[in-house]
Design a protein around this motif. Structure first.
Motif, short mmCIF file in Angstrom:
data_model
loop_
_atom_site.label_atom_id
_atom_site.label_comp_id
_atom_site.label_asym_id
_atom_site.label_seq_id
_atom_site.Cartn_x
_atom_site.Cartn_y
_atom_site.Cartn_z
N LEU A 249 60.18 28.85 -101.81
CA LEU A 249 60.43 30.28 -102.05
C LEU A 249 60.90 31.00 -100.78
O LEU A 249 61.18 32.19 -100.82
N GLY A 250 60.94 30.29 -99.67
CA GLY A 250 61.46 30.89 -98.44
C GLY A 250 60.56 31.95 -97.86
O GLY A 250 61.05 32.96 -97.34
N VAL A 251 59.24 31.73 -97.89
CA VAL A 251 58.31 32.70 -97.30
C VAL A 251 57.56 32.03 -96.15
O VAL A 251 57.32 30.82 -96.15
N SER A 252 57.18 32.81 -95.17
CA SER A 252 56.47 32.30 -94.01
C SER A 252 55.06 31.88 -94.40
O SER A 252 54.44 32.48 -95.29
N CYS A 253 54.55 30.84 -93.72
CA CYS A 253 53.22 30.34 -94.02
C CYS A 253 52.39 30.21 -92.74
O CYS A 253 52.89 29.73 -91.72
N VAL A 254 51.15 30.65 -92.80
CA VAL A 254 50.19 30.46 -91.71
C VAL A 254 49.27 29.33 -92.16
O VAL A 254 48.58 29.44 -93.18
N LEU A 255 49.25 28.22 -91.40
CA LEU A 255 48.54 27.03 -91.83
C LEU A 255 47.49 26.61 -90.80
O LEU A 255 47.77 26.57 -89.60
N MET A 256 46.29 26.34 -91.28
CA MET A 256 45.22 25.82 -90.45
C MET A 256 44.53 24.69 -91.20
O MET A 256 44.84 24.44 -92.38
N GLY A 257 43.62 23.98 -90.54
CA GLY A 257 42.96 22.85 -91.17
C GLY A 257 41.64 23.21 -91.82
O GLY A 257 41.00 24.19 -91.45
N PRO A 258 41.19 22.40 -92.79
CA PRO A 258 39.91 22.64 -93.46
C PRO A 258 38.73 22.69 -92.50
O PRO A 258 37.85 23.56 -92.62
N ALA A 259 38.69 21.78 -91.52
CA ALA A 259 37.57 21.74 -90.59
C ALA A 259 37.52 23.00 -89.75
O ALA A 259 36.43 23.52 -89.44
N ASP A 260 38.69 23.52 -89.38
CA ASP A 260 38.73 24.75 -88.58
C ASP A 260 38.22 25.94 -89.38
O ASP A 260 37.53 26.81 -88.85
N PHE A 261 38.56 25.97 -90.68
CA PHE A 261 38.07 27.06 -91.53
C PHE A 261 36.56 26.98 -91.70
O PHE A 261 35.85 27.98 -91.54
N ILE A 262 36.07 25.79 -92.02
CA ILE A 262 34.62 25.64 -92.26
C ILE A 262 33.83 25.93 -90.99
O ILE A 262 32.76 26.54 -91.03
N ARG A 263 34.37 25.51 -89.85
CA ARG A 263 33.69 25.75 -88.57
C ARG A 263 33.65 27.24 -88.24
O ARG A 263 32.64 27.74 -87.74
N LYS A 264 34.75 27.95 -88.54
CA LYS A 264 34.81 29.36 -88.17
C LYS A 264 35.70 30.11 -89.16
O LYS A 264 36.89 30.32 -88.91
N PRO A 265 35.15 30.54 -90.29
CA PRO A 265 35.96 31.24 -91.30
C PRO A 265 36.58 32.54 -90.79
O PRO A 265 37.56 33.01 -91.37
N LEU A 266 36.03 33.09 -89.70
CA LEU A 266 36.62 34.32 -89.14
C LEU A 266 38.06 34.06 -88.70
O LEU A 266 38.91 34.97 -88.78
N THR A 267 38.37 32.85 -88.24
CA THR A 267 39.74 32.52 -87.83
C THR A 267 40.70 32.70 -89.00
O THR A 267 41.81 33.22 -88.85
N TYR A 268 40.29 32.25 -90.17
CA TYR A 268 41.10 32.39 -91.39
C TYR A 268 41.31 33.86 -91.74
O TYR A 268 42.44 34.30 -92.00
N LEU A 269 40.25 34.65 -91.70
CA LEU A 269 40.37 36.07 -92.02
C LEU A 269 41.22 36.81 -90.99
O LEU A 269 42.00 37.71 -91.32
N ARG A 270 41.08 36.44 -89.72
CA ARG A 270 41.90 37.05 -88.67
C ARG A 270 43.38 36.72 -88.85
O ARG A 270 44.25 37.54 -88.55
N ALA A 271 43.66 35.50 -89.34
CA ALA A 271 45.05 35.12 -89.59
C ALA A 271 45.64 35.98 -90.70
O ALA A 271 46.79 36.44 -90.61
N ILE A 272 44.87 36.22 -91.77
CA ILE A 272 45.34 37.11 -92.84
C ILE A 272 45.61 38.49 -92.28
O ILE A 272 46.64 39.12 -92.58
N SER A 273 44.69 38.98 -91.45
CA SER A 273 44.80 40.31 -90.88
C SER A 273 46.02 40.43 -89.96
O SER A 273 46.79 41.38 -90.06
N ARG A 274 46.20 39.45 -89.06
CA ARG A 274 47.27 39.56 -88.08
C ARG A 274 48.66 39.46 -88.71
O ARG A 274 49.55 40.23 -88.38
N TRP A 275 48.85 38.48 -89.59
CA TRP A 275 50.19 38.26 -90.15
C TRP A 275 50.38 38.95 -91.50
O TRP A 275 51.36 38.66 -92.19
N ARG A 276 49.47 39.84 -91.86
CA ARG A 276 49.59 40.60 -93.10
C ARG A 276 49.77 39.66 -94.29
O ARG A 276 50.70 39.80 -95.10
N GLY A 277 48.87 38.68 -94.36
CA GLY A 277 48.94 37.71 -95.44
C GLY A 277 48.85 38.37 -96.80
O GLY A 277 48.06 39.28 -97.03
#
Length: 599
Positions: A249-277
């Motif tokens: 669909l030609g849209v930008s994607c912010v990608l991280m790994g499962p272990a990184d999310f489980i270790r620190k879910p704040l990283t995932y939420l910060r990514a949504i916040s920063r790149w306006r997911g």
């Protein structure tokens, strides 16, 4: 658009490609994006292997296309068209490039997990020998683990290993665009194995194109959309959200790994916040983990107002999880109507139904007793009546560009609000499992639809019912617990035990039926949360009594045995779902790792 597509004008590699695929198929789309928007960022890679939220590793469409063509050229020099190639490397840039390179090369991708854990090595050992692959793609981080797993089996010891990070970039000029037919198999998606051994679902290029079109329709994706994902790329939802959807669909994607999310879910939420997911997804434990781990000052500065789609699938959708997340992150701008429960499975190239965009999920309050008989009867208890009389069921939305019906065991279509097996029919449905030519799952036709039954129908093995055009999922056919002739959904029993005993891990409780003296009895197996158990200082007798009381009061079911087990010992699938059949087998054979705490 389904006509043949030529190489996009301006891409000067001296070769003309002929694709009989729609423009939003990832191959044709990425070629155009590399020409029309070469400097736009395709990916922000975040996590232990991809930088941080503040300093991500980025990849433009031009960079992505050039490296994908280089790897594809290497594959074409080693493998004949239609050969199978396994992907076994950590989540990150190389995994994305490896998968797309298989599509570019005209070979069949087999996306698998990395081999850096006992679980990963065991899964690879169970899948690779029978997968019929000709080569394995990995990178520097996965190379040693891959070679060790391959060497352990005579059937895989001679397989060639290609390090994608060692393929020279100038090899892109050697790439020969393949002729990709819609009916040709593009990749094998191995099932999670929640109720049986993992099987390779054949996904065609036509299935991919239809699935991407469904995502565009369901989520109203446009050029301003941004996908954010931590889901594993070897899983069907992770592959769609992390590769097929964004590229197609030609849209930008912010990608991280499962272990990184489980270790620190704040990283995932910060990514949504920063790149306006705008689009993200995950199972219910995704929501619960964010609520449990991110609170207080960690919420300061988070802005989740951009989210239009917070998908929810892969396991039973729980109304309480939706409410908790909405209330917890309201101060961060999250809107409840962004919750988008959906239903899908690998055999249907993911999406079957989805809650309409901008519409809050419907929650039906049903009479629990009637539901055990297969009738979804709406119930509104009088004030003061016991909450145990009802069960909340969350809608998974309406069909997306396909047909859905519910049948009895004989395949006869049932009316609305009758629980039965879910069937679906559409261009997203796979032609079948690899090596399986038998009729049944993919070739039956429901009875009672007349001419409307024409087409390729899939028997999903999932239970649910339709009400006012929307689908409600209640469980798996093979997982139903039948006690005294009444059907009980294991997720319902497990939720009751979780609420009764905080010392158990919420998503690691399994309802296991066992037969004794010709009668089916209920066993509950639960992983102990060691810290919670020590803090509460409760006794094993008190815990067992709490479970017995809750099950009897809420479900009218007598507990045969409660089995507390060690954390991490219950068998789960690649996507984290409980393998209840394996739990039952482990109990029957006495192989459960019982916990000394509460044991």
């Amino acid at each position: 658009m389904s006509a043949s597509l030529n190489e996009p004008s301006g891409v000067n590699n001296g070769i003309t490609a002929c694709y009989t695929l729609p423009a939003h198929h990832p191959v044709s789309r990425l070629r155009r994006l590399a020409n029309d928007r070469p400097s736009d960022v395709a990916y922000h890679f975040v996590g232990s292997r991809g930088g941080t939220v503040d300093e991500p590793v980025t990849c433009t469409y031009d960079e992505l296309d050039r490296q994908v063509r280089a790897i594809a050229a290497e594959l074409q020099s080693r493998c004949a068209p239609g050969s199978r190639v396994a992907l076994v490397c950590p989540q990150g840039p190389q995994y994305v490039m490896a998968f797309l390179a298989c599509l570019y090369a005209g070979v069949v991708a087999v996306p698998l997990c990395e081999a850096d854990s006992v679980w990963g090595a065991d899964r690879l050992s169970s899948v690779l020998p029978g997968a019929g692959v000709q080569a394995v793609l990995t990178d520097d981080a996965g190379d040693q683990d891959v070679r060790r797993v391959l060497a352990d089996d005579p059937q895989t010891a001679a397989l060639g290993v290609v390090r994608t990070d060692q393929v020279p970039g100038d090899r892109c000029d050697d790439w020969v665009p393949p002729h990709l037919r819609p009916e040709a198999v593009a990749y094998l998606q191995y099932t999670s194995g929640s109720t049986s051994d993992p099987r390779g679902v054949q996904i065609t290029h036509g299935n991919i194109a239809q699935a991407v079109a469904q995502v565009r329709t369901a989520f109203q994706v446009d050029s301003s959309s941004v996908a954010v994902s931590w889901l594993p790329l070897y899983h069907d939802l992770g592959l769609m959200l992390g590769v097929l959807g964004p590229v197609g669909l030609g849209v930008s994607c912010v990608l991280m790994g499962p272990a990184d999310f489980i270790r620190k879910p704040l990283t995932y939420l910060r990514a949504i916040s920063r790149w306006r997911g705008t689009i993200t997804s995950g199972p219910c434990f995704n929501l619960d983990l964010c609520v449990d781990r991110v609170s207080g000052t960690a919420l300061d500065g988070l802005d989740l107002s951009s989210l239009t789609v917070l998908g929810n699938g892969g396991e039973q959708v729980r109304a309480v999880s939706l409410r908790r997340f909405s209330e917890h992150f309201a101060r961060c701008g999250f809107r409840p109507e962004a919750h988008t429960p959906s239903y899908g499975l690998a055999e249907a190239t993911l999406v079957v139904t989805c809650v309409p965009l901008g519409e809050a999920p419907r929650v039906l309050v049903c009479d629990r007793e009637a539901l055990t008989r297969g009738d979804a009867v709406t119930a509104e208890p009088a004030p003061g009546a016991a909450a145990e009389q009802v069960v909340e069921l969350v809608s998974c939305g309406a069909p997306v560009k396909q047909r859905v019906c519910v049948t009895d065991p004989a395949g006869q279509v049932l009316p609305d609000r009758r629980v039965g097996e879910i069937w679906t029919c559409g261009d997203n449905v796979s032609p079948g499992y690899a090596g399986d030519t038998t009729a049944g799952t993919f070739h039956d036709r429901p009875a009672g639809l007349g001419d409307d039954a024409d087409g390729a129908w899939l028997r999903t093995g999932d239970l649910g019912f339709l009400a006012e055009g929307q689908l409600y999922v209640t469980g798996r056919v093979k997982d139903v617990v039948i006690i005294n002739g009444r059907n009980h959904w294991p997720t319902d029993l497990e939720a009751t035990v979780s609420a009764a005993v905080p010392a158990f891990r919420p998503s690691r409780i399994a309802a296991v039926p066992c037969e004794l003296a010709g009668r089916e009895r209920l066993v509950m197996v639960a992983e102990v949360d060691l810290r919670a158990a020590r803090e509460q200082q409760t006794t094993d007798k008190a815990v067992e009594q709490a479970v017995r009381t809750a099950l009897m009061v809420k479900h009218g079911v007598e507990l045969h045995e409660l089995v507390p087990v060690r954390p991490g010992s219950l068998p789960v699938t690649s996507s984290g779902k409980l393998r209840r059949t394996a739990c039952r087998e482990a109990y029957a054979s006495g192989r459960l790792a019982r916990s000394a705490v509460l044991g």
